[in-house]
Motif scaffolding. Structure first.
Motif, PDB file in Angstrom:
ATOM      1  N   TYR A  56      38.434  37.659   4.825  1.00  0.00           N
ATOM      2  CA  TYR A  56      37.999  36.288   4.533  1.00  0.00           C
ATOM      3  C   TYR A  56      38.501  35.882   3.149  1.00  0.00           C
ATOM      4  CZ  TYR A  56      34.808  37.563   8.329  1.00  0.00           C
ATOM      5  OH  TYR A  56      34.280  38.000   9.525  1.00  0.00           O
ATOM      6  N   PRO A  57      39.813  35.772   2.962  1.00  0.00           N
ATOM      7  CA  PRO A  57      40.360  35.504   1.623  1.00  0.00           C
ATOM      8  C   PRO A  57      39.870  34.193   1.015  1.00  0.00           C
ATOM      9  CG  PRO A  57      42.044  35.279   3.331  1.00  0.00           C
ATOM     10  CD  PRO A  57      40.870  35.923   3.973  1.00  0.00           C
ATOM     11  N   ALA A  58      39.539  33.214   1.842  1.00  0.00           N
ATOM     12  CA  ALA A  58      39.069  31.932   1.311  1.00  0.00           C
ATOM     13  C   ALA A  58      37.699  32.055   0.659  1.00  0.00           C
ATOM     14  CB  ALA A  58      39.013  30.888   2.429  1.00  0.00           C
ATOM     15  N   PHE A  59      36.972  33.140   0.961  1.00  0.00           N
ATOM     16  CA  PHE A  59      35.627  33.337   0.414  1.00  0.00           C
ATOM     17  C   PHE A  59      35.614  34.418  -0.668  1.00  0.00           C
ATOM     18  CE2 PHE A  59      35.086  31.438   4.547  1.00  0.00           C
ATOM     19  CZ  PHE A  59      34.010  30.579   4.393  1.00  0.00           C
ATOM     20  N   ALA A  60      36.797  34.885  -1.084  1.00  0.00           N
ATOM     21  CA  ALA A  60      36.872  35.939  -2.088  1.00  0.00           C
ATOM     22  C   ALA A  60      36.444  35.413  -3.458  1.00  0.00           C
ATOM     23  CB  ALA A  60      38.291  36.494  -2.168  1.00  0.00           C
ATOM     24  N   THR A  61      35.770  36.260  -4.220  1.00  0.00           N
ATOM     25  CA  THR A  61      35.360  35.921  -5.581  1.00  0.00           C
ATOM     26  C   THR A  61      36.248  36.669  -6.569  1.00  0.00           C
ATOM     27  OG1 THR A  61      33.764  37.725  -5.772  1.00  0.00           O
ATOM     28  CG2 THR A  61      32.984  35.668  -4.784  1.00  0.00           C
ATOM     29  N   THR A  62      36.149  36.312  -7.822  1.00  0.00           N
ATOM     30  CA  THR A  62      36.983  36.948  -8.854  1.00  0.00           C
ATOM     31  C   THR A  62      36.296  38.156  -9.485  1.00  0.00           C
ATOM     32  OG1 THR A  62      36.073  35.424 -10.506  1.00  0.00           O
ATOM     33  CG2 THR A  62      38.130  34.781  -9.407  1.00  0.00           C
ATOM     34  N   THR A  63      35.051  38.403  -9.118  1.00  0.00           N
ATOM     35  CA  THR A  63      34.300  39.503  -9.722  1.00  0.00           C
ATOM     36  C   THR A  63      34.135  40.646  -8.733  1.00  0.00           C
ATOM     37  OG1 THR A  63      33.055  37.899 -11.039  1.00  0.00           O
ATOM     38  CG2 THR A  63      32.184  40.148 -10.921  1.00  0.00           C
ATOM     39  N   PRO A  64      34.829  41.778  -8.954  1.00  0.00           N
ATOM     40  CA  PRO A  64      34.669  42.918  -8.055  1.00  0.00           C
ATOM     41  C   PRO A  64      33.354  43.650  -8.320  1.00  0.00           C
ATOM     42  CG  PRO A  64      36.145  43.510  -9.820  1.00  0.00           C
ATOM     43  CD  PRO A  64      35.800  42.048 -10.021  1.00  0.00           C
ATOM     44  N   SER A  65      32.982  44.498  -7.410  1.00  0.00           N
ATOM     45  CA  SER A  65      31.770  45.302  -7.551  1.00  0.00           C
ATOM     46  C   SER A  65      32.167  46.747  -7.815  1.00  0.00           C
ATOM     47  CB  SER A  65      30.927  45.217  -6.278  1.00  0.00           C
ATOM     48  OG  SER A  65      29.790  46.043  -6.363  1.00  0.00           O
ATOM     49  N   SER A  66      31.438  47.405  -8.709  1.00  0.00           N
ATOM     50  CA  SER A  66      31.723  48.797  -9.045  1.00  0.00           C
ATOM     51  C   SER A  66      30.956  49.720  -8.112  1.00  0.00           C
ATOM     52  CB  SER A  66      31.329  49.089 -10.498  1.00  0.00           C
ATOM     53  OG  SER A  66      32.094  48.297 -11.390  1.00  0.00           O
ATOM     54  N   ILE A  67      31.679  50.593  -7.442  1.00  0.00           N
ATOM     55  CA  ILE A  67      31.080  51.547  -6.508  1.00  0.00           C
ATOM     56  C   ILE A  67      31.322  52.951  -7.038  1.00  0.00           C
ATOM     57  CG2 ILE A  67      31.012  52.359  -4.135  1.00  0.00           C
ATOM     58  CD1 ILE A  67      30.193  49.460  -4.455  1.00  0.00           C
ATOM     59  N   GLN A  87      34.905  41.327  -3.791  1.00  0.00           N
ATOM     60  CA  GLN A  87      33.709  40.759  -3.173  1.00  0.00           C
ATOM     61  C   GLN A  87      34.004  39.392  -2.572  1.00  0.00           C
ATOM     62  OE1 GLN A  87      30.451  42.550  -3.221  1.00  0.00           O
ATOM     63  NE2 GLN A  87      32.146  43.992  -3.482  1.00  0.00           N
ATOM     64  N   ILE A  88      33.116  38.962  -1.675  1.00  0.00           N
ATOM     65  CA  ILE A  88      33.188  37.612  -1.129  1.00  0.00           C
ATOM     66  C   ILE A  88      31.885  36.892  -1.444  1.00  0.00           C
ATOM     67  CG2 ILE A  88      34.867  38.084   0.676  1.00  0.00           C
ATOM     68  CD1 ILE A  88      32.601  38.458   2.642  1.00  0.00           C
TER      69      ILE A  88
END
Length: 281
Positions: A56-67, A87-88
């Protein structure tokens, strides 16, 4: 002497330009797949590790999540031992399990443009067809933004459903024309059972619905029996379903539904609601 071109070669040659719809004849695959086989599957260790941005690239955010790549219960947090997962902006809410060639997905997508819809399919070629069709439809409707909310992944939901969805994430699950597995010794492979219904209950939010349809009356009775016998579900009455557009879409837009219609067959529909969990004592 060279033999006839293989299916994938023909498939690639048929893609003449970007945005062209895939041709189903190049993605045909046998209808049955053994869910107990060790398929070559890629799945996340947990829902938090799933990269939905590629779907869902249109819903992607610029802030990733740390796992964390370690067990936080036994190892102190260390930024060097973490991976960054894109993240989305919202979660998937609707899942079509065994989506086939995606008829239901592509019918629902424009009706619910702000809801993320996911197809799960175990067959490789069929999954690829749905993914290619989603890409083509997005390009064809770029100005309106339609179909950016629909995607498909290859998955064995009988084994890995909780790897993709957290507790209470989904609002709707569709089980459309699942494999009947007619022989009694094959009933363990049916997509509805007491054990699997518990997994559906886990990923469904309270009030969420499981939509089922089949043209096999025996399987319909099996589905009804196993959901009605599960403490987390109740059957939705016929009167309540009259205003539910998902039921009519499910009846008319799936490939199997259209085939049954052409052959003059019967369709058996039953829908179940996820109940609230009782309070802990």
């Amino acid at each position: 002497m060279a033999g006839a071109p293989k299916k994938r070669q023909k498939r690639d040659e048929s893609k003449q330009e970007e945005g062209q719809m895939p041709q189903k004849k190049f993605y045909r695959q046998r209808a049955h797949a053994n869910p107990f086989s060790d398929h070559d599957l890629t799945y996340p260790a947990s829902p938090a590790a799933m990269d939905w941005s590629q779907h869902y690239p249109a819903f992607a955010t610029t802030t990733p999540s740390s796992i964390p790549t370690h067990d936080p219960r036994t190892t102190p947090p260390d930024p060097n031992n973490e991976i960054q997962v894109p993240q989305i902006s919202q979660q998937v809410q609707i899942a079509d399990i065994g989506c086939g060639f995606g008829g239901l997905l592509f019918a629902l997508a424009p009706k619910m443009p702000s809801t993320l819809i996911l197809g799960l399919e175990i067959r490789t070629s069929v999954t690829e067809f749905v993914q290619e069709k989603a890409k083509a439809l997005r390009l064809q409707h770029a100005s309106s933004g339609l179909y950016r909310n629909v995607s498909c992944i290859r998955a064995n939901t009988m084994k890995f459903l909780p790897n993709f969805f957290v507790k209470g994430q989904l609002s709707k699950i569709f089980l459309c024309f699942p494999d009947p597995h007619f022989k009694a010794r094959k009933h363990k492979a049916r997509i509805v059972s007491g054990t699997l219904n518990s997994e559906y209950a886990f990923v469904l939010a309270a009030g969420g619905r499981v939509y089922t349809i089949t043209d096999v009356e025996d399987l319909h009775l099996w589905i009804a029996k196993h959901f009605e016998g599960h403490a987390s579900f109740e059957r939705v009455g016929e009167e309540e379903l009259e205003g539910d557009e998902c039921v009519e879409t499910m009846r008319r837009e799936t490939e199997e539904g259209k085939k049954v219609e052409r052959n003059g067959g019967r369709k058996f529909v039953v829908v179940f609601r996820r109940l609230e969990d009782p309070p802990c004592p």
